[in-house]
Design a protein around this motif. Structure first.
Motif, PDB file in Angstrom:
ATOM      1  N   GLY A 135       0.802  -1.225   0.000  1.00  0.00           N
ATOM      2  CA  GLY A 135       0.000   0.000   0.000  1.00  0.00           C
ATOM      3  C   GLY A 135       0.833   1.272   0.000  1.00  0.00           C
ATOM      4  O   GLY A 135       0.548   2.209  -0.751  1.00  0.00           O
TER       5      GLY A 135
ATOM      6  N   ASN B 134      -4.584   0.969  -2.321  1.00  0.00           N
ATOM      7  CA  ASN B 134      -4.689   1.890  -1.201  1.00  0.00           C
ATOM      8  C   ASN B 134      -4.419   1.134   0.092  1.00  0.00           C
ATOM      9  O   ASN B 134      -4.814  -0.021   0.215  1.00  0.00           O
ATOM     10  CB  ASN B 134      -6.102   2.478  -1.137  1.00  0.00           C
ATOM     11  N   PRO B 135      -3.778   1.800   1.067  1.00  0.00           N
ATOM     12  CA  PRO B 135      -3.526   1.108   2.331  1.00  0.00           C
ATOM     13  C   PRO B 135      -4.831   0.789   3.069  1.00  0.00           C
ATOM     14  O   PRO B 135      -4.852  -0.100   3.904  1.00  0.00           O
ATOM     15  CB  PRO B 135      -2.686   2.092   3.128  1.00  0.00           C
ATOM     16  N   THR B 136      -5.878   1.538   2.797  1.00  0.00           N
ATOM     17  CA  THR B 136      -7.126   1.268   3.510  1.00  0.00           C
ATOM     18  C   THR B 136      -8.264   1.068   2.512  1.00  0.00           C
ATOM     19  O   THR B 136      -8.163   1.433   1.352  1.00  0.00           O
ATOM     20  CB  THR B 136      -7.516   2.429   4.449  1.00  0.00           C
ATOM     21  N   VAL B 137      -9.355   0.519   3.033  1.00  0.00           N
ATOM     22  CA  VAL B 137     -10.506   0.187   2.206  1.00  0.00           C
ATOM     23  C   VAL B 137     -11.560   1.266   2.379  1.00  0.00           C
ATOM     24  O   VAL B 137     -11.809   1.717   3.496  1.00  0.00           O
ATOM     25  CB  VAL B 137     -11.058  -1.188   2.638  1.00  0.00           C
ATOM     26  N   SER B 138     -12.176   1.706   1.294  1.00  0.00           N
ATOM     27  CA  SER B 138     -13.197   2.756   1.402  1.00  0.00           C
ATOM     28  C   SER B 138     -14.528   2.158   1.842  1.00  0.00           C
ATOM     29  O   SER B 138     -14.643   0.960   2.064  1.00  0.00           O
ATOM     30  CB  SER B 138     -13.369   3.447   0.050  1.00  0.00           C
ATOM     31  N   GLY B 139     -15.531   3.012   1.953  1.00  0.00           N
ATOM     32  CA  GLY B 139     -16.829   2.552   2.424  1.00  0.00           C
ATOM     33  C   GLY B 139     -17.493   1.549   1.491  1.00  0.00           C
ATOM     34  O   GLY B 139     -18.261   0.697   1.936  1.00  0.00           O
TER      35      GLY B 139
ATOM     36  N   GLU C 215      -9.542  -6.384   9.812  1.00  0.00           N
ATOM     37  CA  GLU C 215     -10.433  -5.256   9.538  1.00  0.00           C
ATOM     38  C   GLU C 215      -9.889  -3.971  10.141  1.00  0.00           C
ATOM     39  O   GLU C 215     -10.004  -2.898   9.559  1.00  0.00           O
ATOM     40  CB  GLU C 215     -11.837  -5.540  10.075  1.00  0.00           C
ATOM     41  N   GLY C 216      -9.287  -4.100  11.320  1.00  0.00           N
ATOM     42  CA  GLY C 216      -8.718  -2.925  11.972  1.00  0.00           C
ATOM     43  C   GLY C 216      -7.562  -2.356  11.168  1.00  0.00           C
ATOM     44  O   GLY C 216      -7.474  -1.149  10.961  1.00  0.00           O
ATOM     45  N   ILE C 217      -6.680  -3.217  10.699  1.00  0.00           N
ATOM     46  CA  ILE C 217      -5.495  -2.758   9.966  1.00  0.00           C
ATOM     47  C   ILE C 217      -5.899  -2.047   8.669  1.00  0.00           C
ATOM     48  O   ILE C 217      -5.375  -0.995   8.341  1.00  0.00           O
ATOM     49  CB  ILE C 217      -4.562  -3.944   9.648  1.00  0.00           C
ATOM     50  N   PHE C 218      -6.866  -2.632   7.954  1.00  0.00           N
ATOM     51  CA  PHE C 218      -7.229  -2.060   6.654  1.00  0.00           C
ATOM     52  C   PHE C 218      -8.462  -1.165   6.719  1.00  0.00           C
ATOM     53  O   PHE C 218      -8.990  -0.742   5.699  1.00  0.00           O
ATOM     54  CB  PHE C 218      -7.439  -3.189   5.637  1.00  0.00           C
ATOM     55  N   ASN C 219      -8.906  -0.890   7.939  1.00  0.00           N
ATOM     56  CA  ASN C 219     -10.041   0.004   8.146  1.00  0.00           C
ATOM     57  C   ASN C 219     -11.290  -0.462   7.381  1.00  0.00           C
ATOM     58  O   ASN C 219     -12.003   0.334   6.776  1.00  0.00           O
ATOM     59  CB  ASN C 219      -9.688   1.431   7.725  1.00  0.00           C
ATOM     60  N   VAL C 220     -11.532  -1.772   7.418  1.00  0.00           N
ATOM     61  CA  VAL C 220     -12.729  -2.314   6.784  1.00  0.00           C
ATOM     62  C   VAL C 220     -13.900  -2.134   7.748  1.00  0.00           C
ATOM     63  O   VAL C 220     -13.812  -2.475   8.918  1.00  0.00           O
ATOM     64  CB  VAL C 220     -12.552  -3.814   6.451  1.00  0.00           C
ATOM     65  N   ASN C 221     -14.968  -1.558   7.236  1.00  0.00           N
ATOM     66  CA  ASN C 221     -16.136  -1.284   8.076  1.00  0.00           C
ATOM     67  C   ASN C 221     -16.990  -2.541   8.186  1.00  0.00           C
ATOM     68  O   ASN C 221     -18.010  -2.676   7.535  1.00  0.00           O
ATOM     69  CB  ASN C 221     -16.905  -0.136   7.426  1.00  0.00           C
TER      70      ASN C 221
END
Lengths: 308, 545
Positions: free
Chosen positions: A156, A163-168, A252-258
């Motif tokens: 990432g 992207n380092p994180t996942v969007s909504g 989920e925490g690491i990749f900000n998955v909702n």
């Protein structure tokens, strides 16, 4: 077969009641006053606290709270969390995302685990086999959050492939990286299970017979070796689906998955029993159904197994 | 009164500034600093814990959003100085009776006018017990609060609030309080349109305000994911947006947000995670900031514990305080991200003084600490087998490291048994604190609601106050605070507050440790990032590059 199915589905009822009761009781018994979580660092007045208790039935004894919750389930009104959002909305928001993530991870570990495991099993003791064994041991030994942060940083931040994180939206392409991380450890297990079973079956009588009959190598491997090696692997995968959905919290925490993980974690911290119980109940149902599916698959994989 | 005069002048200055920037036109260059004013700024946020109703929001996640979509009577500039927003003037002769005049023709984003009733109704709603609003206690100074807020009360109006005409209302306080106008920029005092009070639940999902920004349509709040705000074209105040909108991206943890920041997927991060404190200045260079703000960290020691009351208790508290090496801890653990405390408030506030008599009790002096401890021993021996614990919550805030450092300081310098006492969750430690069942000291921090010394003293150390975890009771101190509040002007008020602090510095109901410093950063895509007095970036001023 129909009766078998019906019996297994009816078993869901006591499992459901027992699980909700137990979990509700556990959350209820957590120390600390739930209103303290709502009121925050600066507290609120006793009058506000009292009316919050009343609003969320926190002033009622355990049995009443639990029965009110059950009543809610049967009237399709699970109530709201402390932030005022309907719990049904929360479930509808978090479960599709987590289910997608878990299924992608499951597909990854099944496809690659079985393929590589089969290949390694057939080439027992060769260079490929040894390499794969060492690699899988490494994956199992390293904690998941280390793998997660490592992959996030390399893929990432440094390479910028994703992207380092996942969007909504949590779209398919965005979830590939988290799903890889989530499925990595199970992938190693599937690989090792397949390899062991393949090695065992490769020297079985019926395989020797099949080869002696003059069947092509391809047919011997896919139909006779692989299919018979699948029983332990499928058992593992069935149990793993539930584990992936409930246990995705770190990933989920690491990749900000909702998804389920974070919502469940926060609800436990805040002592929101109805939210915790609702989420866990859905997880239990998924788990039970996945295992039912596994039982049905047994009969397909091994015709000697019959259900009545 | 001094305050009202300045606020009028400020109003004029703001209007001039506005017309100047209007001359510049809505082009690519803001009046100062330059930059792309069309960029939507992506900033880190936290999921609001409650429906977005001003009187029901008591945490920073929701507060940051409210501060952008609402404009109160006043707002605070970067330094915490009050500036008029909706107020034309706030006048008083006696610091007890206030006449508040609103600017004419102000509108909510749904087209409703902002009138005196928009404020009065909202405040009444917030204070009434039957609405159970979390920030209801902010109205406690207003006459009639006790009747409206009593448990089970059916009263839904504060007798101290009167609408005079569309743009004028009066406020009568229970007693004179000169810093009352200063509080009016806090979110609890924002106005609400009629529709809010008709159906608060629905409103809290899609709030309509009167601030620099508004929701990007219904459903702009995607729970746990993001909240999208766009500029409110009708807003004409000092916080006119210089960007194309602000999107709060909600993160489950700071570490993840930091990864997004260094890969330019996030524009502004207001809190650098503890694990990256050591390297963020290297990673970001001149895109990093350290900005002191109005918050502090203390350790409160309850008076209901044995050994910590009376004359011996006081000496022991002083000994503990002097045994803590604040300089070293702020340097080593926080990498300069905190500054050692010299008193009980914060340096960014008006009236702050670092040389209040008694502040030497907060300086590191192990020899003196041992001496004081020995002196206390002579009055009343301390049971050496007893362990002093410092309670903290382990679920958020990263308190473990510094608590352990403080524990080691005390242990090594005073030779007593000390230990950190982690609670699994925040609610557990709060439950014990509220029920006065703590078995030792407790870490407690305070973030200012509004920029005033009184906000750091009254709610924490006066007898029976809501956040008085130490259960400190000192009649003289209470009187000094009351006197400070009723002073004719803010300067005299501050002086009285600092005199009251002398008592605190001697008694040490809590031991001040350090002041907070916001450590934040921004991406390569934005500029003009500045942090305010409360550690929150001035979102409206950020522009694209």
């Amino acid at each position: 077969m129909g009766r078998f199915l019906l019996r297994r589905l009816l078993q869901l009822i006591p499992v459901f009641l027992g699980a909700t009761l137990l979990i509700y009781f556990l959350v209820f018994s957590l120390p600390g006053d739930a209103t303290a979580a709502i009121c925050g660092e600066k507290g609120c007045t006793p009058a506000v606290e009292a009316s919050l208790r009343e609003q969320y039935n926190l002033d009622q004894p355990f049995w009443i709270q639990y029965l009110l919750y059950l009543k809610g389930i049967f009237t399709f009104d699970l109530g709201t969390n402390f932030a005022g959002q309907p719990i049904t909305d929360i479930l509808a928001r978090v479960f599709p995302t987590t289910a997608r993530l878990a299924l992608m991870a499951l597909a990854f570990e099944a496809v690659f685990g079985i393929a590589i495991g089969l290949f390694a099993g057939l080439k027992k003791g060769k260079f490929f086999d040894s390499t794969v064994l060492v690699f899988s041991l490494l994956v199992i030994a390293v904690p998941i959050f280390v793998l997660g942060f490592l992959m996030q940083f390399v893929v990432g931040v440094k390479l910028e492939w994703a992207n380092p994180t996942v969007s909504g939206d949590a779209s398919f392409t965005e979830l590939i990286l988290p799903a890889l991380v989530l499925g990595l450890v199970s992938f190693a297990y599937v690989l090792r299970l397949t390899r062991t079973a393949v090695i065992e079956n490769a020297s079985a009588d019926y395989v020797r017979t099949a080869t002696a009959k003059g069947l092509s190598r391809r047919r011997v491997v896919t139909v006779h070796v692989l299919r018979n090696s699948m029983i332990p692997v499928v058992t593992f995968l069935g149990a793993d689906l539930g584990a992936l959905m409930g246990g995705a919290i770190v990933t989920e925490g690491i990749f900000n998955v909702n998804g389920v993980g974070n919502t469940l974690y926060r609800a436990v911290l805040n002592g929101e029993a109805p939210v915790v119980v609702s989420i866990v109940t859905v997880l239990i149902v998924v788990f039970v159904l996945a295992n039912l599916l596994v039982d049905l698959l047994y009969a397909w994989l091994d015709p000697r197994i019959r259900y009545a | 009164m001094r305050y009202s005069r300045t606020s009028k002048i400020l109003g004029v200055a703001a209007a001039v500034a506005l017309s100047l920037s209007a001359c510049g036109g809505g082009g690519d260059n803001a009046a100062d600093g330059g930059g792309d004013t069309s960029r939507v700024i992506v900033v880190d946020g936290a999921e609001p814990q409650n429906p977005l109703i001003p009187t029901n929001t008591n945490e920073v996640g929701g507060g940051a959003v409210l501060d952008l979509i609402f404009a109160g009577l006043i707002s605070y500039d970067a330094d915490g100085k009050p500036q008029n927003e909706m107020a034309e003037s706030i006048d008083t002769d006696d610091s007890q009776n206030y006449t508040i005049k609103l600017k004419a023709d102000q509108k909510f984003t749904n087209g409703d006018p902002v009138t005196a009733a928009s404020f009065v109704d909202a405040w009444n709603y917030g204070a009434a017990a039957k609405n159970a609003q979390l920030s209801g206690y902010f109205f406690e100074s207003i006459e009639g609060y006790d009747e409206a807020s009593a448990e089970g009360s059916k009263v839904d109006e504060l007798s101290g609030l009167k609408v005079v005409d569309d743009t004028t209302f009066t406020v009568k306080l229970k007693q004179p309080e000169s810093d009352f106008p200063l509080r009016l920029g806090y979110s609890a005092f924002y106005p609400m349109p009629e529709e809010a009070l008709k159906d608060p639940k629905k409103y809290g999902e899609n709030p309509v305000g009167n601030g620099p920004y508004k929701f990007d349509g219904d459903g702009a709040w995607e729970h746990e994911t993001q909240i999208k705000l766009v500029p409110n074209e009708d807003y004409e105040g000092p916080q006119k947006p210089k960007n194309g909108g602000v999107t709060f991206k909600i993160y489950q943890n700071d570490t993840t947000a930091y990864q997004d920041l260094i890969s330019d997927n996030l524009d502004v991060l207001k809190t650098i995670p503890t694990s990256d404190i050591k390297n963020f200045k290297n990673d970001l260079g001149d895109r990093s900031i350290e900005s002191p703000y109005a918050g502090n960290q203390t350790i409160a020691i309850p008076y209901y514990l044995d050994n910590w009351d009376g004359e011996a208790g006081k000496l022991r508290r002083q000994a503990i305080s002097m045994a803590i090496n604040r300089e070293e801890i702020t340097d080593v653990i926080f990498n300069g991200g905190r500054t050692p405390a010299k008193e009980f408030t914060a340096p960014v506030l008006d009236g702050y003084s670092d040389s209040i008599p008694g502040s030497e009790n907060l300086a590191y002096d192990p020899e003196k600490a041992k001496e004081l401890w020995a002196k206390a021993e002579k009055i009343e021996p301390y049971d050496k087998s007893e362990k002093l614990t410092i309670a903290y919550n382990a679920d958020k805030g990263d308190h473990k490291t510094w608590v352990e450092a403080v524990v080691n300081n005390i242990k090594n310098n005073l030779d007593i048994k000390v230990a950190g006492k982690p609670y699994a969750t925040f609610k557990e430690v709060r439950t014990d604190a509220t029920a006065q069942k703590l078995t030792g000291a407790i870490r407690s921090g305070w973030q200012a609601d509004y920029p005033s010394l009184a906000n750091f003293l009254g709610p924490i150390y006066t007898t029976g106050a809501g956040s008085n975890d130490a259960v400190y009771e000192n009649k003289k101190f209470d009187d000094a605070i009351t006197k400070g509040l009723s002073a004719d002007n803010v300067e005299d008020g501050s002086k009285a507050m600092n005199e009251a602090q002398e008592m605190l510095l001697d008694d040490l109901p809590a031991i001040p440790l350090w002041y907070q410093v916001a450590q934040g950063g921004w991406s390569d895509n934005v500029e003009n990032v500045e942090f305010g007095w409360n550690g929150v970036p001035l979102y409206y001023a950020i522009t694209g590059k």
